[in-house]
Design a protein around this motif. Sequence first.
Motif, PDB file in Angstrom:
ATOM      1  N   ALA A   1       0.826  -1.207   0.000  1.00 30.71           N
ATOM      2  CA  ALA A   1       0.000   0.000   0.000  1.00 30.71           C
ATOM      3  C   ALA A   1       0.860   1.256   0.000  1.00 30.71           C
ATOM      4  O   ALA A   1       0.581   2.222  -0.735  1.00 30.71           O
ATOM      5  CB  ALA A   1      -0.931  -0.020   1.212  1.00 30.71           C
ATOM      6  N   ILE A   2       1.925   1.278   0.791  1.00 37.00           N
ATOM      7  CA  ILE A   2       2.819   2.440   0.823  1.00 37.00           C
ATOM      8  C   ILE A   2       3.514   2.608  -0.525  1.00 37.00           C
ATOM      9  O   ILE A   2       3.671   3.735  -1.037  1.00 37.00           O
ATOM     10  CB  ILE A   2       3.843   2.284   1.955  1.00 37.00           C
ATOM     11  CG1 ILE A   2       3.148   2.332   3.321  1.00 37.00           C
ATOM     12  CG2 ILE A   2       4.908   3.359   1.877  1.00 37.00           C
ATOM     13  CD1 ILE A   2       2.494   3.642   3.651  1.00 37.00           C
ATOM     14  N   HIS A   3       3.942   1.491  -1.129  1.00 36.17           N
ATOM     15  CA  HIS A   3       4.627   1.571  -2.430  1.00 36.17           C
ATOM     16  C   HIS A   3       3.689   2.128  -3.509  1.00 36.17           C
ATOM     17  O   HIS A   3       4.090   3.002  -4.298  1.00 36.17           O
ATOM     18  CB  HIS A   3       5.120   0.181  -2.820  1.00 36.17           C
ATOM     19  CG  HIS A   3       5.800   0.132  -4.149  1.00 36.17           C
ATOM     20  ND1 HIS A   3       7.049   0.693  -4.379  1.00 36.17           N
ATOM     21  CD2 HIS A   3       5.413  -0.405  -5.346  1.00 36.17           C
ATOM     22  CE1 HIS A   3       7.394   0.512  -5.636  1.00 36.17           C
ATOM     23  NE2 HIS A   3       6.425  -0.149  -6.237  1.00 36.17           N
ATOM     24  N   LEU A   4       2.440   1.657  -3.547  1.00 35.93           N
ATOM     25  CA  LEU A   4       1.485   2.155  -4.539  1.00 35.93           C
ATOM     26  C   LEU A   4       1.166   3.623  -4.298  1.00 35.93           C
ATOM     27  O   LEU A   4       1.021   4.400  -5.254  1.00 35.93           O
ATOM     28  CB  LEU A   4       0.211   1.309  -4.500  1.00 35.93           C
ATOM     29  CG  LEU A   4       0.352  -0.150  -4.957  1.00 35.93           C
ATOM     30  CD1 LEU A   4      -0.954  -0.899  -4.762  1.00 35.93           C
ATOM     31  CD2 LEU A   4       0.795  -0.226  -6.413  1.00 35.93           C
TER      32      LEU A   4
ATOM     33  N   THR B   1       1.301   9.332  -5.845  1.00 37.96           N
ATOM     34  CA  THR B   1       1.362  10.713  -5.336  1.00 37.96           C
ATOM     35  C   THR B   1       2.737  11.341  -5.416  1.00 37.96           C
ATOM     36  O   THR B   1       2.863  12.559  -5.262  1.00 37.96           O
ATOM     37  CB  THR B   1       0.879  10.756  -3.873  1.00 37.96           C
ATOM     38  OG1 THR B   1       1.749   9.949  -3.064  1.00 37.96           O
ATOM     39  CG2 THR B   1      -0.540  10.225  -3.764  1.00 37.96           C
ATOM     40  N   GLY B   2       3.772  10.538  -5.654  1.00 45.19           N
ATOM     41  CA  GLY B   2       5.122  11.080  -5.687  1.00 45.19           C
ATOM     42  C   GLY B   2       5.746  11.285  -4.325  1.00 45.19           C
ATOM     43  O   GLY B   2       6.844  11.860  -4.220  1.00 45.19           O
ATOM     44  N   GLU B   3       5.071  10.856  -3.264  1.00 45.24           N
ATOM     45  CA  GLU B   3       5.630  10.988  -1.923  1.00 45.24           C
ATOM     46  C   GLU B   3       6.756   9.967  -1.704  1.00 45.24           C
ATOM     47  O   GLU B   3       6.955   9.057  -2.505  1.00 45.24           O
ATOM     48  CB  GLU B   3       4.530  10.798  -0.870  1.00 45.24           C
ATOM     49  CG  GLU B   3       3.396  11.816  -0.969  1.00 45.24           C
ATOM     50  CD  GLU B   3       2.332  11.551   0.081  1.00 45.24           C
ATOM     51  OE1 GLU B   3       2.503  10.599   0.873  1.00 45.24           O
ATOM     52  OE2 GLU B   3       1.337  12.294   0.103  1.00 45.24           O
ATOM     53  N   LYS B   4       7.461  10.129  -0.609  1.00 43.46           N
ATOM     54  CA  LYS B   4       8.555   9.223  -0.253  1.00 43.46           C
ATOM     55  C   LYS B   4       8.356   8.709   1.170  1.00 43.46           C
ATOM     56  O   LYS B   4       9.232   8.800   2.028  1.00 43.46           O
ATOM     57  CB  LYS B   4       9.909   9.931  -0.390  1.00 43.46           C
ATOM     58  CG  LYS B   4      10.266  10.282  -1.828  1.00 43.46           C
ATOM     59  CD  LYS B   4      11.658  10.872  -1.923  1.00 43.46           C
ATOM     60  CE  LYS B   4      12.024  11.186  -3.363  1.00 43.46           C
ATOM     61  NZ  LYS B   4      13.393  11.761  -3.478  1.00 43.46           N
ATOM     62  N   ARG B   5       7.177   8.150   1.419  1.00 42.60           N
ATOM     63  CA  ARG B   5       6.902   7.578   2.726  1.00 42.60           C
ATOM     64  C   ARG B   5       7.583   6.213   2.840  1.00 42.60           C
ATOM     65  O   ARG B   5       7.769   5.502   1.853  1.00 42.60           O
ATOM     66  CB  ARG B   5       5.397   7.428   2.937  1.00 42.60           C
ATOM     67  CG  ARG B   5       4.637   8.748   2.880  1.00 42.60           C
ATOM     68  CD  ARG B   5       3.159   8.547   3.131  1.00 42.60           C
ATOM     69  NE  ARG B   5       2.929   7.973   4.449  1.00 42.60           N
ATOM     70  CZ  ARG B   5       1.725   7.657   4.919  1.00 42.60           C
ATOM     71  NH1 ARG B   5       0.653   7.853   4.156  1.00 42.60           N
ATOM     72  NH2 ARG B   5       1.596   7.143   6.116  1.00 42.60           N
TER      73      ARG B   5
END
Length: 297
Positions: free
Chosen positions: A49-52, A57-61
């Motif tokens: 889920a974090i990877h998708l 969104t272009g985030e880096k979580r």
Amino acid sequence: MMTPSEADEAGRARYTYRLRVSSTARTALLAEWDRCRWIWNECVAKSKAIHLRNNSTGEKRTCGPAQLDGMLTEARERTPWLREGSSVPQQQVIRDFGRSRAKASKDIRERLPHVEHGRKARARLTRYDRMMARRRPRKGQATSKGYREAKTWRAKTYAKIARQRQETGRKWAKKVVTDHDAIAVEDFEPRFLARSSMARKAADAAISATKRALIEMGRKHGRDIRLVHPAHTTMDCASCGARTKHALPLSERIYTCTVCGAVSPRDKNSAHVMRAGLNPAGAEGVRPPGALLPEAA
């Protein structure tokens, strides 16, 4: 059975035990394994889920062991079934998941690189081709200085691309033979790709040159390189050995066995089939069989 003194004199003693658990202990162990399996599946789902989300969104979580430990604490507070088990194996599952994910990411990064040197130089080659086309002399006329210069630049660009492909292949082959003692390579000829829609990419990847560099580097460092026949490597099941009866198009990237029901990525299933070919009946090795495998440098 040897006594400890005899074992010390002989060098080492080996004892074999068989653990027999009661029905109560077996039930408790199965319940603990169920909790650990649930935690592993939750780690996989959260990581995906974090990877998708990062891709969309272009985030880096991140979703590392620290974040997963915090989620485990919250889950244990909300779920009595999870709280009944010990926290030690559950936290160990999270640490094992982090190591497995790091290893999988490393394997993905170390795959055969496709730098696409030809695609990067395509604009310059197109420019030189147009320069030569505008200055092309008629039959019987001498070539102009501009035509000769464009032809020279074009030849130098192609030579540079060839050197870059060879250098990329040699570097990748050196890393592979450094990290592995025995390597299985699919011995296929990529000529058929020249008649497909993948012709340009296949030529830019220099598959034959890279395979040749891997074999030469393995022979140089004394590795065991096995050439596996390419027939049915994508159709055989790595779990049960059954062969798929229907055709598998290239667009189908998930392999599903109709016999045992095993599901895995198509490339990974083919890799397992080829790994079984390290000691096949008809495999051709570049080193005499039976030679000792040296340790990786």
